[in-house]
Design a protein around this motif. Sequence first.
Motif, PDB file in Angstrom:
ATOM      1  N   SER A  35      36.116   9.860 -18.271  1.00 12.37           N
ATOM      2  CA  SER A  35      36.801   8.580 -18.051  1.00 12.37           C
ATOM      3  C   SER A  35      37.296   8.071 -19.396  1.00 12.37           C
ATOM      4  O   SER A  35      36.548   7.442 -20.163  1.00 12.37           O
ATOM      5  N   ALA A  36      38.583   8.336 -19.678  1.00 15.85           N
ATOM      6  CA  ALA A  36      39.134   8.046 -21.006  1.00 15.85           C
ATOM      7  C   ALA A  36      39.160   6.565 -21.336  1.00 15.85           C
ATOM      8  O   ALA A  36      39.103   6.176 -22.507  1.00 15.85           O
ATOM      9  N   THR A  37      39.243   5.710 -20.310  1.00 19.03           N
ATOM     10  CA  THR A  37      39.367   4.272 -20.554  1.00 19.03           C
ATOM     11  C   THR A  37      38.047   3.528 -20.398  1.00 19.03           C
ATOM     12  O   THR A  37      38.007   2.312 -20.597  1.00 19.03           O
ATOM     13  N   ALA A  38      36.992   4.225 -20.043  1.00 17.21           N
ATOM     14  CA  ALA A  38      35.710   3.553 -19.800  1.00 17.21           C
ATOM     15  C   ALA A  38      35.118   3.028 -21.106  1.00 17.21           C
ATOM     16  O   ALA A  38      35.282   3.624 -22.168  1.00 17.21           O
ATOM     17  N   GLU A  39      34.424   1.919 -21.010  1.00 22.61           N
ATOM     18  CA  GLU A  39      33.746   1.343 -22.173  1.00 22.61           C
ATOM     19  C   GLU A  39      32.428   2.089 -22.387  1.00 22.61           C
ATOM     20  O   GLU A  39      31.639   2.244 -21.456  1.00 22.61           O
ATOM     21  N   ILE A  40      32.208   2.528 -23.594  1.00 20.62           N
ATOM     22  CA  ILE A  40      31.014   3.312 -23.896  1.00 20.62           C
ATOM     23  C   ILE A  40      29.876   2.378 -24.305  1.00 20.62           C
ATOM     24  O   ILE A  40      30.029   1.585 -25.240  1.00 20.62           O
ATOM     25  N   PRO A  41      28.738   2.438 -23.635  1.00 23.40           N
ATOM     26  CA  PRO A  41      27.604   1.573 -23.993  1.00 23.40           C
ATOM     27  C   PRO A  41      26.996   1.988 -25.321  1.00 23.40           C
ATOM     28  O   PRO A  41      27.141   3.130 -25.772  1.00 23.40           O
ATOM     29  N   ASP A  42      26.276   1.077 -25.953  1.00 20.85           N
ATOM     30  CA  ASP A  42      25.657   1.360 -27.247  1.00 20.85           C
ATOM     31  C   ASP A  42      24.328   2.084 -27.097  1.00 20.85           C
ATOM     32  O   ASP A  42      23.979   2.908 -27.944  1.00 20.85           O
ATOM     33  N   ARG A  43      23.585   1.777 -26.031  1.00 17.21           N
ATOM     34  CA  ARG A  43      22.241   2.348 -25.883  1.00 17.21           C
ATOM     35  C   ARG A  43      22.319   3.805 -25.445  1.00 17.21           C
ATOM     36  O   ARG A  43      23.045   4.171 -24.533  1.00 17.21           O
ATOM     37  N   ILE A  44      21.537   4.648 -26.142  1.00 16.11           N
ATOM     38  CA  ILE A  44      21.492   6.076 -25.812  1.00 16.11           C
ATOM     39  C   ILE A  44      21.057   6.278 -24.371  1.00 16.11           C
ATOM     40  O   ILE A  44      21.615   7.121 -23.651  1.00 16.11           O
ATOM     41  N   GLU A  45      20.064   5.517 -23.919  1.00 10.09           N
ATOM     42  CA  GLU A  45      19.557   5.679 -22.561  1.00 10.09           C
ATOM     43  C   GLU A  45      20.653   5.458 -21.532  1.00 10.09           C
ATOM     44  O   GLU A  45      20.742   6.185 -20.537  1.00 10.09           O
ATOM     45  N   THR A  46      21.504   4.464 -21.765  1.00 15.81           N
ATOM     46  CA  THR A  46      22.593   4.177 -20.827  1.00 15.81           C
ATOM     47  C   THR A  46      23.660   5.277 -20.885  1.00 15.81           C
ATOM     48  O   THR A  46      24.222   5.668 -19.860  1.00 15.81           O
ATOM     49  N   GLN A  47      23.942   5.776 -22.088  1.00 12.48           N
ATOM     50  CA  GLN A  47      24.902   6.876 -22.217  1.00 12.48           C
ATOM     51  C   GLN A  47      24.422   8.114 -21.447  1.00 12.48           C
ATOM     52  O   GLN A  47      25.205   8.758 -20.732  1.00 12.48           O
ATOM     53  N   ILE A  48      23.146   8.430 -21.587  1.00 14.93           N
ATOM     54  CA  ILE A  48      22.589   9.580 -20.872  1.00 14.93           C
ATOM     55  C   ILE A  48      22.673   9.364 -19.373  1.00 14.93           C
ATOM     56  O   ILE A  48      23.034  10.274 -18.611  1.00 14.93           O
ATOM     57  N   SER A  49      22.358   8.164 -18.924  1.00 18.11           N
ATOM     58  CA  SER A  49      22.409   7.853 -17.493  1.00 18.11           C
ATOM     59  C   SER A  49      23.826   8.024 -16.946  1.00 18.11           C
ATOM     60  O   SER A  49      24.024   8.590 -15.860  1.00 18.11           O
ATOM     61  N   GLN A  50      24.826   7.546 -17.690  1.00 17.98           N
ATOM     62  CA  GLN A  50      26.214   7.679 -17.240  1.00 17.98           C
ATOM     63  C   GLN A  50      26.645   9.147 -17.216  1.00 17.98           C
ATOM     64  O   GLN A  50      27.347   9.576 -16.286  1.00 17.98           O
ATOM     65  N   LEU A  51      26.227   9.927 -18.230  1.00 14.97           N
ATOM     66  CA  LEU A  51      26.582  11.343 -18.242  1.00 14.97           C
ATOM     67  C   LEU A  51      25.966  12.058 -17.046  1.00 14.97           C
ATOM     68  O   LEU A  51      26.626  12.885 -16.396  1.00 14.97           O
TER      69      LEU A  51
END
Length: 276
Positions: free
Chosen positions: A29-45
């Motif tokens: 998702s090129a336009t999605a806002e990337i969260p700062d927390r690693i845990e949230t990034q992993i969850s989204q991936l």
Amino acid sequence: PHFQYVIYRSLRFYSDLGAMLANLLHIFSATAEIPDRIETQISQLLTHLRQSRCLIVLDDLQIPCNGKLTGEDSAVYENYRLFFKAIAEVTHQSCVIAIAEEQSSAIPTCKQPNYPMTSLVLHGLGDAAKEILASQNLADSETWDRLIHLYHGNPLWLEFTATSIRELFAGRVAEFLTYDTPILWEPLQAQLERQYQRLTLPEQTAISQLANATAPVTLAQLLKITQFSAPEFFKIMQSLSRRFFVEEIQERESVPQFVLNPVLREYAKSRRESEP
């Protein structure tokens, strides 16, 4: 053809795990806002890995150890441990391949047949290494097996060596082998130095002592010539094995023995001789 996404990333170009995860998330998702927390990034991936069948190859994985042995806990390991633990334990339909120079304790592995994550050790090349020598138009093909054995079948070491044999010996492998010792060419020396600098001081000391052995030795024999306590020494040797600096040789029902391959032994000796 079995995957909707095939993604290759060399981690040497990323400052940390968060930067790599952000890059992966932008692919989906090129336009999605990337969260700062690693845990949230992993969850989204993981959400994307569930929704689409993906193959992600993470090359040159080097988890900073900050002077720790490979089996010791370290704060810098935590994000990677969390990432790989989630990949292994959360249900999804994708595959992740991590390629590294050492076996990291941040990656959970299990020998049970149904466990979703495993570790495969890549040993040196055999006959396939001859393609490297042929590509350099080296002569004396009947001696190539000796050259491959001398450099432990390591394709990078053989690439450096084949180039130097072509430049200095007009490609004559037999003439080079008359010196009967692995030569540490400058690029090979630099590559080994980078690996060596990742070792802790106790590991470097153990390597130097092991370089004195001309034949495989047992842990008991090595322990007699070290200044370490037995528990500390066993941890050091386990770490060196995970880094693939030390090789274990075990014949049926015999006591395990350990040895440095000829290239690493030559490097350890040359380094020791250059120290003040």
